[in-house]
Design a protein around this motif. Structure first.
Motif, PDB file in Angstrom:
ATOM      1  N   SER B 193       0.850  -1.186   0.000  1.00  7.41           N
ATOM      2  CA  SER B 193       0.000   0.000   0.000  1.00  7.41           C
ATOM      3  C   SER B 193       0.882   1.231   0.000  1.00  7.41           C
ATOM      4  O   SER B 193       1.967   1.228   0.592  1.00  7.41           O
ATOM      5  N   MET B 194       0.452   2.245  -0.717  1.00 12.07           N
ATOM      6  CA  MET B 194       1.253   3.449  -0.909  1.00 12.07           C
ATOM      7  C   MET B 194       0.436   4.661  -0.517  1.00 12.07           C
ATOM      8  O   MET B 194      -0.752   4.731  -0.819  1.00 12.07           O
ATOM      9  N   GLU B 195       1.107   5.645   0.090  1.00  5.88           N
ATOM     10  CA  GLU B 195       0.448   6.920   0.381  1.00  5.88           C
ATOM     11  C   GLU B 195       1.060   7.996  -0.512  1.00  5.88           C
ATOM     12  O   GLU B 195       2.283   8.142  -0.557  1.00  5.88           O
ATOM     13  N   ILE B 196       0.202   8.713  -1.232  1.00  7.21           N
ATOM     14  CA  ILE B 196       0.666   9.711  -2.191  1.00  7.21           C
ATOM     15  C   ILE B 196       0.087  11.076  -1.817  1.00  7.21           C
ATOM     16  O   ILE B 196      -1.134  11.217  -1.714  1.00  7.21           O
ATOM     17  N   PRO B 197       0.935  12.069  -1.590  1.00  4.70           N
ATOM     18  CA  PRO B 197       0.402  13.405  -1.267  1.00  4.70           C
ATOM     19  C   PRO B 197      -0.492  13.899  -2.418  1.00  4.70           C
ATOM     20  O   PRO B 197      -0.186  13.666  -3.596  1.00  4.70           O
ATOM     21  N   ALA B 205       5.151   7.346   1.344  1.00  8.22           N
ATOM     22  CA  ALA B 205       5.305   6.203   2.253  1.00  8.22           C
ATOM     23  C   ALA B 205       4.734   4.960   1.605  1.00  8.22           C
ATOM     24  O   ALA B 205       3.868   5.051   0.720  1.00  8.22           O
ATOM     25  N   ALA B 206       5.243   3.812   2.009  1.00  8.44           N
ATOM     26  CA  ALA B 206       4.734   2.537   1.495  1.00  8.44           C
ATOM     27  C   ALA B 206       4.907   1.456   2.551  1.00  8.44           C
ATOM     28  O   ALA B 206       5.853   1.482   3.340  1.00  8.44           O
ATOM     29  N   SER B 303      -3.432   5.354  -1.639  1.00  7.76           N
ATOM     30  CA  SER B 303      -4.294   6.290  -0.904  1.00  7.76           C
ATOM     31  C   SER B 303      -3.722   7.677  -1.109  1.00  7.76           C
ATOM     32  O   SER B 303      -2.500   7.861  -1.080  1.00  7.76           O
ATOM     33  N   ILE B 304      -4.629   8.625  -1.266  1.00 13.52           N
ATOM     34  CA  ILE B 304      -4.209  10.016  -1.386  1.00 13.52           C
ATOM     35  C   ILE B 304      -4.171  10.613   0.019  1.00 13.52           C
ATOM     36  O   ILE B 304      -5.145  10.506   0.770  1.00 13.52           O
ATOM     37  N   VAL B 305      -3.047  11.241   0.372  1.00 10.98           N
ATOM     38  CA  VAL B 305      -2.904  11.817   1.720  1.00 10.98           C
ATOM     39  C   VAL B 305      -2.638  13.319   1.608  1.00 10.98           C
ATOM     40  O   VAL B 305      -2.601  13.884   0.522  1.00 10.98           O
ATOM     41  N   GLU B 306      -2.447  13.964   2.746  1.00 10.34           N
ATOM     42  CA  GLU B 306      -2.341  15.432   2.759  1.00 10.34           C
ATOM     43  C   GLU B 306      -1.196  15.916   1.865  1.00 10.34           C
ATOM     44  O   GLU B 306      -0.213  15.214   1.668  1.00 10.34           O
TER      45      GLU B 306
END
Lengths: 310, 310
Positions: B193-197, B205-206, B303-306
């Motif tokens: 899983s990946m977090e993409i601003p 992050a992953a 996931s899209i993050v801040e």
């Protein structure tokens, strides 16, 4: 039907098995379908097993297995079959990841069995003619136009939107597989943009351009938001003129006449090829279409677009 | 300095060249840095060329080139050098895409030159000890913890957020490269899983987990949102106990004593290895770290993050 048809088992009795694999095997001069492996489905008159382990134990005499399962469960089946010394034919894409593909390839080499990664669109009736024309005339460019209405081609199949599925690259990888067959030079994706519905994980559309060693311009579009019948076309320009490779490789349209297509030949030709590979003790495991697909995800620019609902 | 040092050229005179490559070459018993190739920078006292073509024409006597350019322009440089019959050493990652890597590999085989894809973290002082311990004791699991403050490690480097760059996988690919060295069995990513601003293209992050043929549990986290000094650690459990491979492979911490590290050895060891490869006429082009990175992008849940701003 001849007396010396080889026994084969088919795992994964879903839509693609019923539409394509079983009819091809029924008409095959090379193969005799002697068992199926499926948790939920059976084929009337054919011995059925619920899983790969029970099949492998019950039928050591069937030394070739065709896997028409989705890529998720497929790798574990392929691995079990290879370890048991059976030849394996894999629906496209050959696995979920590059690392899984390379693992299967190494296991098959170790076990000395045939591994056949099929790309059915390559068997399109006009693909060979297109390759010959490009070779003779010299390539200037290719424009790929791969559009379909996902509501018709994958009706309510939510898996296509889940991470690890390929979204619009699920049909698009077929275009990449044809490119590998008609080009005699290696290409690499240079630029990709993808549109992803805000409520889904995989792209609904993609635009892309390749670099080609000779400078030929190869670009295209994949789009799931198409009305009407699917378009699976390549518009090809050579130094001698233009022609089109249409209907996923099955038809060539040119000023000097058409090469007619017959898409139903794809799977019979795949099973013919499988027999040749098994006879020769060889494998055919071309991973380039999956490379391009992974590369698209690695370098692609992503835009979030409106949500998609069936 | 010895009389028989081989001449070498270095392309891309940026931070990594000045911090690592040039000091390693200055102290090398194998190599003598005789030219640089860079549009904007020079090294005092060393002949300088603005581009690869003028270098290749001016210095046919320098048969080995090290490329410390970013992956974007690097592939064209590598291709030109290989076509001119020169040996090539490539900073990690070896190219932007799998297809570009395979093309370089084919060209080098055709030209009969050495191609060396470097993974500097593999040269960490304790990597070999960790590999030996895993082999002897049997692996139970590895937990990877790769965290850094991107504002410190990539200050205002906007390229790291652009598509085709790797975001948090830019340091993370170093962890994958160490895995390839300490494990003697092939692994494949199972879940990512990946977090993409929301204002960027690449992950900040992953989280990920691999499958391992023996069932060992290999998982980890990459994170750019870390305060303080970087953590580049692997926590390893074997059937005989636990130890840690810390500081990007340079230090082994265990109950029975530590193997001290010396990160500055990495680049001298890479250039030593390059000399061995050139002498033997061999290549070392391990693409597994890039496979895993491409696979992460292919199967990763996003996931899209801040938003992220410097």
């Amino acid at each position: 039907m001849t007396a010396d048809r080889r026994p084969i088992a088919l795992a994964g009795i879903g839509k693609i098995a019923r539409d394509r694999h079983i009819p091809a095997l029924e008409d095959s001069e090379d193969w005799s379908l002697e068992a199926t492996i499926s948790r939920n489905s059976e084929v009337e008159g054919i011995e059925s097993h619920a899983d790969i382990e029970s099949f492998l134990e019950a039928r050591p005499d069937i030394d070739t297995i065709s896997l028409a399962l989705p890529p998720g469960p497929r790798t574990a089946y392929a691995e079990a079959a290879i370890r048991a010394g059976r030849n394996v034919m894999l629906e496209k894409p050959p696995a979920r990841t590059m690392a899984e593909c390379l693992r299967l390839e190494a296991l098959a080499a170790e076990a000395g069995v045939t591994l056949f990664a099929t790309w059915h669109s390559r068997m399109g009736h006009a693909v060979e003619s297109a390759a010959a024309r490009i070779r003779e005339e010299g390539l200037v460019g290719i424009r790929i136009d791969w559009r379909e209405d996902v509501r018709k081609t994958h009706p309510r199949q939510d898996w296509i939107w889940e991470e690890g599925s390929l979204g619009v690259f699920d049909p698009g990888i077929n275009a990449f597989s044809i490119l590998g067959e008609i080009l005699d030079m290696p290409i690499a994706l240079r630029e990709v943009s993808m549109e992803i519905p805000s409520n889904r994980q995989t792209p609904i559309a993609a635009d892309f351009a390749f670099t080609h060693p000779s400078g030929a311009e190869i670009s295209g579009v994949f789009d799931f938001r198409h009305d009407g019948d699917p378009l699976w076309d390549m518009w090809i320009e050579t130094k001698a003129g233009r022609f089109a490779l249409r209907d996923s490789g099955s038809r060539l349209e040119a000023d000097d006449g058409d090469v007619p297509g017959n898409q139903s030949e794809e799977y019979p030709l795949l099973y013919r090829r499988l027999a040749e590979l098994v006879d020769a003790g060889e494998s055919d495991f071309d991973l380039r279409p999956l490379h391009h697909t992974a590369d698209a995800h690695l370098i692609g620019r992503r835009s979030i677009v409106e949500p998609f609902d069936w």
